[in-house]
Scaffold this motif. Structure first.
Motif, PDB file in Angstrom:
ATOM      1  N   TYR A 190      -2.976   6.002   6.208  1.00  0.00           N
ATOM      2  CA  TYR A 190      -2.903   7.427   5.887  1.00  0.00           C
ATOM      3  C   TYR A 190      -4.199   8.066   6.383  1.00  0.00           C
ATOM      4  CZ  TYR A 190       1.120   7.521   2.567  1.00  0.00           C
ATOM      5  OH  TYR A 190       2.359   7.491   1.973  1.00  0.00           O
ATOM      6  N   ASN A 191      -4.079   8.999   7.300  1.00  0.00           N
ATOM      7  CA  ASN A 191      -5.258   9.727   7.775  1.00  0.00           C
ATOM      8  C   ASN A 191      -6.427   8.807   8.105  1.00  0.00           C
ATOM      9  OD1 ASN A 191      -3.974  12.284   7.597  1.00  0.00           O
ATOM     10  ND2 ASN A 191      -4.154  12.148   5.372  1.00  0.00           N
ATOM     11  N   ARG A 192      -6.082   7.788   8.913  1.00  0.00           N
ATOM     12  CA  ARG A 192      -7.064   6.835   9.431  1.00  0.00           C
ATOM     13  C   ARG A 192      -7.726   5.974   8.345  1.00  0.00           C
ATOM     14  NH1 ARG A 192      -4.356   7.660  13.100  1.00  0.00           N
ATOM     15  NH2 ARG A 192      -4.891   8.615  15.082  1.00  0.00           N
ATOM     16  N   GLY A 202       0.775  -1.243   0.000  1.00  0.00           N
ATOM     17  CA  GLY A 202       0.000   0.000   0.000  1.00  0.00           C
ATOM     18  C   GLY A 202       0.802   1.287   0.000  1.00  0.00           C
ATOM     19  N   SER A 203       2.122   1.203  -0.091  1.00  0.00           N
ATOM     20  CA  SER A 203       2.943   2.431  -0.134  1.00  0.00           C
ATOM     21  C   SER A 203       3.915   2.337  -1.297  1.00  0.00           C
ATOM     22  CB  SER A 203       3.734   2.592   1.162  1.00  0.00           C
ATOM     23  OG  SER A 203       4.716   3.615   1.023  1.00  0.00           O
ATOM     24  N   ILE A 204       4.101   3.462  -1.997  1.00  0.00           N
ATOM     25  CA  ILE A 204       5.087   3.479  -3.080  1.00  0.00           C
ATOM     26  C   ILE A 204       6.353   4.236  -2.665  1.00  0.00           C
ATOM     27  CG2 ILE A 204       3.435   3.140  -4.961  1.00  0.00           C
ATOM     28  CD1 ILE A 204       3.447   6.157  -5.436  1.00  0.00           C
ATOM     29  N   ARG A 205       6.485   4.529  -1.380  1.00  0.00           N
ATOM     30  CA  ARG A 205       7.677   5.225  -0.881  1.00  0.00           C
ATOM     31  C   ARG A 205       8.899   4.309  -1.039  1.00  0.00           C
ATOM     32  NH1 ARG A 205      10.208   6.395   4.255  1.00  0.00           N
ATOM     33  NH2 ARG A 205       9.094   4.731   5.343  1.00  0.00           N
ATOM     34  N   LYS A 206      10.022   4.930  -1.452  1.00  0.00           N
ATOM     35  CA  LYS A 206      11.231   4.127  -1.725  1.00  0.00           C
ATOM     36  C   LYS A 206      11.651   3.323  -0.486  1.00  0.00           C
ATOM     37  CE  LYS A 206      14.321   6.689  -3.435  1.00  0.00           C
ATOM     38  NZ  LYS A 206      15.579   7.392  -3.384  1.00  0.00           N
ATOM     39  N   GLU A 207      11.682   3.950   0.651  1.00  0.00           N
ATOM     40  CA  GLU A 207      12.132   3.263   1.874  1.00  0.00           C
ATOM     41  C   GLU A 207      10.944   2.777   2.713  1.00  0.00           C
ATOM     42  OE1 GLU A 207      15.118   2.296   2.839  1.00  0.00           O
ATOM     43  OE2 GLU A 207      15.963   3.081   0.985  1.00  0.00           O
ATOM     44  N   SER A 208       9.859   2.487   2.035  1.00  0.00           N
ATOM     45  CA  SER A 208       8.614   2.105   2.713  1.00  0.00           C
ATOM     46  C   SER A 208       8.791   0.953   3.711  1.00  0.00           C
ATOM     47  CB  SER A 208       7.592   1.692   1.647  1.00  0.00           C
ATOM     48  OG  SER A 208       6.528   0.978   2.231  1.00  0.00           O
ATOM     49  N   PHE A 209       8.313   1.165   4.928  1.00  0.00           N
ATOM     50  CA  PHE A 209       8.279   0.076   5.917  1.00  0.00           C
ATOM     51  C   PHE A 209       7.342  -1.034   5.427  1.00  0.00           C
ATOM     52  CE2 PHE A 209       8.944   3.793   8.968  1.00  0.00           C
ATOM     53  CZ  PHE A 209      10.324   3.623   9.031  1.00  0.00           C
ATOM     54  N   THR A 210       6.270  -0.630   4.798  1.00  0.00           N
ATOM     55  CA  THR A 210       5.288  -1.611   4.313  1.00  0.00           C
ATOM     56  C   THR A 210       5.923  -2.557   3.294  1.00  0.00           C
ATOM     57  OG1 THR A 210       3.618   0.103   4.604  1.00  0.00           O
ATOM     58  CG2 THR A 210       2.964  -1.826   3.325  1.00  0.00           C
ATOM     59  N   LEU A 211       6.734  -1.983   2.412  1.00  0.00           N
ATOM     60  CA  LEU A 211       7.427  -2.827   1.422  1.00  0.00           C
ATOM     61  C   LEU A 211       8.396  -3.778   2.126  1.00  0.00           C
ATOM     62  CD1 LEU A 211       8.188  -3.641  -1.441  1.00  0.00           C
ATOM     63  CD2 LEU A 211       9.726  -1.666  -1.538  1.00  0.00           C
TER      64      LEU A 211
HETATM   65  C1  LIG Z   1      -0.447  11.496   4.468  1.00  0.00           C
HETATM   66  C2  LIG Z   1      -0.062  10.678   5.670  1.00  0.00           C
HETATM   67  C3  LIG Z   1      -1.009  10.377   6.618  1.00  0.00           C
HETATM   68  C4  LIG Z   1      -0.677   9.563   7.725  1.00  0.00           C
HETATM   69  N1  LIG Z   1      -1.646   9.187   8.601  1.00  0.00           N
HETATM   70  C5  LIG Z   1      -1.357   8.244   9.549  1.00  0.00           C
HETATM   71  C6  LIG Z   1      -2.395   7.698  10.374  1.00  0.00           C
HETATM   72  O1  LIG Z   1      -3.558   8.040  10.263  1.00  0.00           O
HETATM   73  N2  LIG Z   1      -2.049   6.753  11.283  1.00  0.00           N
HETATM   74  C7  LIG Z   1      -0.749   6.319  11.438  1.00  0.00           C
HETATM   75  O2  LIG Z   1      -0.489   5.445  12.257  1.00  0.00           O
HETATM   76  N3  LIG Z   1       0.251   6.827  10.676  1.00  0.00           N
HETATM   77  C8  LIG Z   1      -0.023   7.781   9.749  1.00  0.00           C
HETATM   78  N4  LIG Z   1       0.975   8.287   8.948  1.00  0.00           N
HETATM   79  C9  LIG Z   1       2.370   7.859   9.187  1.00  0.00           C
HETATM   80  C10 LIG Z   1       2.672   6.606   8.360  1.00  0.00           C
HETATM   81  O3  LIG Z   1       2.267   5.496   9.114  1.00  0.00           O
HETATM   82  C11 LIG Z   1       4.184   6.555   8.075  1.00  0.00           C
HETATM   83  O4  LIG Z   1       4.545   7.674   7.274  1.00  0.00           O
HETATM   84  C12 LIG Z   1       4.576   5.257   7.409  1.00  0.00           C
HETATM   85  O5  LIG Z   1       5.981   5.213   7.360  1.00  0.00           O
HETATM   86  C13 LIG Z   1       3.985   5.126   6.001  1.00  0.00           C
HETATM   87  O6  LIG Z   1       4.181   3.826   5.505  1.00  0.00           O
HETATM   88  P1  LIG Z   1       5.444   3.441   4.605  1.00  0.00           P
HETATM   89  O7  LIG Z   1       6.655   3.497   5.492  1.00  0.00           O
HETATM   90  O8  LIG Z   1       5.144   2.058   4.157  1.00  0.00           O
HETATM   91  O9  LIG Z   1       5.557   4.415   3.467  1.00  0.00           O
HETATM   92  C14 LIG Z   1       0.657   9.117   7.870  1.00  0.00           C
HETATM   93  C15 LIG Z   1       1.620   9.475   6.918  1.00  0.00           C
HETATM   94  C16 LIG Z   1       1.273  10.258   5.837  1.00  0.00           C
HETATM   95  C17 LIG Z   1       2.321  10.592   4.796  1.00  0.00           C
END
Ligand SMILES: Cc1cc2nc3c(=O)[nH]c(=O)nc-3n(C[C@H](O)[C@H](O)[C@H](O)COP(=O)(O)O)c2cc1C
Length: 190
Positions: free
Chosen positions: A80-82, A12-21
């Protein structure tokens, strides 16, 4: 031994260093022999637009075909934003069409959320549980899995090194493998 069930694992994330990835890669590594997880990122999947439905873009068709060929689907998402990130919702919208012919139908499905925070992205997982039932196959209800505090769970190579998380993932994967097997046998009438 029978060949492993092929599970498309949507990130669910396209971030390069994504934790999800990184978590998706850990799932693929920890999967039991009966499952083969194909980690699938959503870079470049074009926006769903109903105007294009009569003549869908090639990337939509390829994405739908990938899901259709799989034995199951595993969603791994941040919050993202709940809710779930837009890239994942877009992918779901693309694969859910044409109406009544969702590519996800019949596929045993798993939902995994994560967050660097303390709640593990549970709201994103709950939203998926709302979104999917009309367009997916059966969803594994138990065990639930919301991975918390993932921010310090990886080494420099991006490998999951936090043991409690590895354990939870292994437990989930073993339940998911049994679930996939049960569902596939049931749909084959075995
Ligand atoms: C637009 C945006 C909204 C976010 N909203 C939440 C949230 O509602 N709950 C939460 O736990 N983390 C939230 N985060 C933090 C993300 O969990 C965190 O950036 C995470 O590293 C994103 O996943 P990724 O590492 O796979 O990219 C938000 C981050 C972004 C950029």
């Amino acid at each position: 031994m029978a060949s492993p069930h092929h599970i498309v694992t949507l990130v669910g994330s396209i971030r390069k260093e994504s934790f999800t990835l990184k978590i998706a890669n850990a799932f693929a590594k920890l999967a039991p022999a009966s499952l083969k997880l194909e980690v699938t990122t959503l870079h470049g999947l074009s926006f769903f637009n109903q105007d294009l439905e009569a003549n869908p873009p090639a990337d939509w068709l390829a994405f739908r075909e990938k899901i259709q060929k799989a034995s199951g689907v595993l969603f791994i998402t941040p919050e993202y934003n709940r809710s779930i990130p837009g890239v994942l919702k877009n992918a779901i919208d693309v694969a859910s069409r044409p109406y009544g012919k969702s590519s996800f139908l019949g596929k045993p499905t798993g939902i995994v959320s994560n967050s660097p925070g303390p709640l593990g992205g549970v709201s994103a997982a709950k939203h998926l549980q709302n979104i999917l039932p009309g367009i997916s196959g059966p969803i594994l209800g138990q065990p639930e899995i919301y991975l918390t505090a993932v921010g310090d769970a990886f080494n420099d190579k991006g490998e999951l090194v936090k043991e409690p998380l590895q354990k939870v993932i292994q437990q989930y994967l073993s339940a998911f493998a049994a679930f996939v097997d049960r569902q596939i046998r049931a749909s084959a009438g075995a």
